[in-house]
Design a protein around this motif. Sequence first.
Motif, PDB file in Angstrom:
ATOM      1  N   LEU A  12      50.008  42.974  42.903  1.00  0.00           N
ATOM      2  CA  LEU A  12      49.154  42.324  41.910  1.00  0.00           C
ATOM      3  C   LEU A  12      48.818  40.898  42.331  1.00  0.00           C
ATOM      4  CD1 LEU A  12      47.650  42.384  39.219  1.00  0.00           C
ATOM      5  CD2 LEU A  12      49.786  41.727  38.101  1.00  0.00           C
ATOM      6  N   SER A  13      49.813  40.147  42.777  1.00  0.00           N
ATOM      7  CA  SER A  13      49.579  38.767  43.231  1.00  0.00           C
ATOM      8  C   SER A  13      48.618  38.735  44.408  1.00  0.00           C
ATOM      9  CB  SER A  13      50.893  38.100  43.629  1.00  0.00           C
ATOM     10  OG  SER A  13      51.723  37.940  42.518  1.00  0.00           O
ATOM     11  N   ASP A  18      43.179  37.823  46.635  1.00  0.00           N
ATOM     12  CA  ASP A  18      41.982  38.350  47.305  1.00  0.00           C
ATOM     13  C   ASP A  18      40.733  38.131  46.456  1.00  0.00           C
ATOM     14  OD1 ASP A  18      43.567  39.207  49.418  1.00  0.00           O
ATOM     15  OD2 ASP A  18      43.556  41.320  48.805  1.00  0.00           O
ATOM     16  N   LEU A  19      40.845  38.393  45.153  1.00  0.00           N
ATOM     17  CA  LEU A  19      39.693  38.201  44.265  1.00  0.00           C
ATOM     18  C   LEU A  19      39.281  36.730  44.188  1.00  0.00           C
ATOM     19  CD1 LEU A  19      40.538  40.632  41.338  1.00  0.00           C
ATOM     20  CD2 LEU A  19      38.643  40.824  42.944  1.00  0.00           C
ATOM     21  N   LEU A  20      40.266  35.848  44.082  1.00  0.00           N
ATOM     22  CA  LEU A  20      39.940  34.419  44.028  1.00  0.00           C
ATOM     23  C   LEU A  20      39.303  33.945  45.330  1.00  0.00           C
ATOM     24  CD1 LEU A  20      43.026  33.012  42.100  1.00  0.00           C
ATOM     25  CD2 LEU A  20      40.710  33.376  41.229  1.00  0.00           C
ATOM     26  N   ALA A  78      42.316  42.714  39.197  1.00  0.00           N
ATOM     27  CA  ALA A  78      43.373  42.769  40.214  1.00  0.00           C
ATOM     28  C   ALA A  78      44.378  43.873  39.895  1.00  0.00           C
ATOM     29  CB  ALA A  78      44.073  41.413  40.315  1.00  0.00           C
ATOM     30  N   ASP A  79      44.675  44.054  38.614  1.00  0.00           N
ATOM     31  CA  ASP A  79      45.597  45.106  38.209  1.00  0.00           C
ATOM     32  C   ASP A  79      45.044  46.471  38.602  1.00  0.00           C
ATOM     33  OD1 ASP A  79      47.913  46.208  36.823  1.00  0.00           O
ATOM     34  OD2 ASP A  79      46.518  46.772  35.245  1.00  0.00           O
ATOM     35  N   GLN A  80      43.767  46.692  38.342  1.00  0.00           N
ATOM     36  CA  GLN A  80      43.143  47.963  38.728  1.00  0.00           C
ATOM     37  C   GLN A  80      43.198  48.161  40.241  1.00  0.00           C
ATOM     38  OE1 GLN A  80      39.203  47.700  37.090  1.00  0.00           O
ATOM     39  NE2 GLN A  80      39.839  48.411  35.073  1.00  0.00           N
TER      40      GLN A  80
END
Length: 122
Positions: A12-13, A18-20, A78-80
Amino acid sequence: MPSGSQPLPGPLSKAVADLLSSNIASGGFRQGTIARAAGLSASQLSRCLSGQKVFTLDQLDAVCQALGVSISDIVGHADQLSRQRIVPANVIEAQFGAAPPADLAAVARKRDRESGEDIDGP
């Protein structure tokens, strides 16, 4: 966990980082600019985005605000993403000190409490 040690970033982290990172790049931002706006040093932000360090909730919130994105959107997405990833057995063994069962299907089978035999059906 020994005093002063940091938790290792989990799936998750890593997905959050990655998204940020993608938001920073796609928005044409510089890490240093986002770090300053979020009240972090450039090296702190870099370590979090590279997966060497885990964001605190306050840090994550500040970075999301600096990027103009919702923390709940980032964490939800991110969870998905993190749930879609398959973690190799050697990673599980390294983190938890034990290998996963060889036959994962056997883990999901219901067993009769008295006889210990598998029960067919839902």
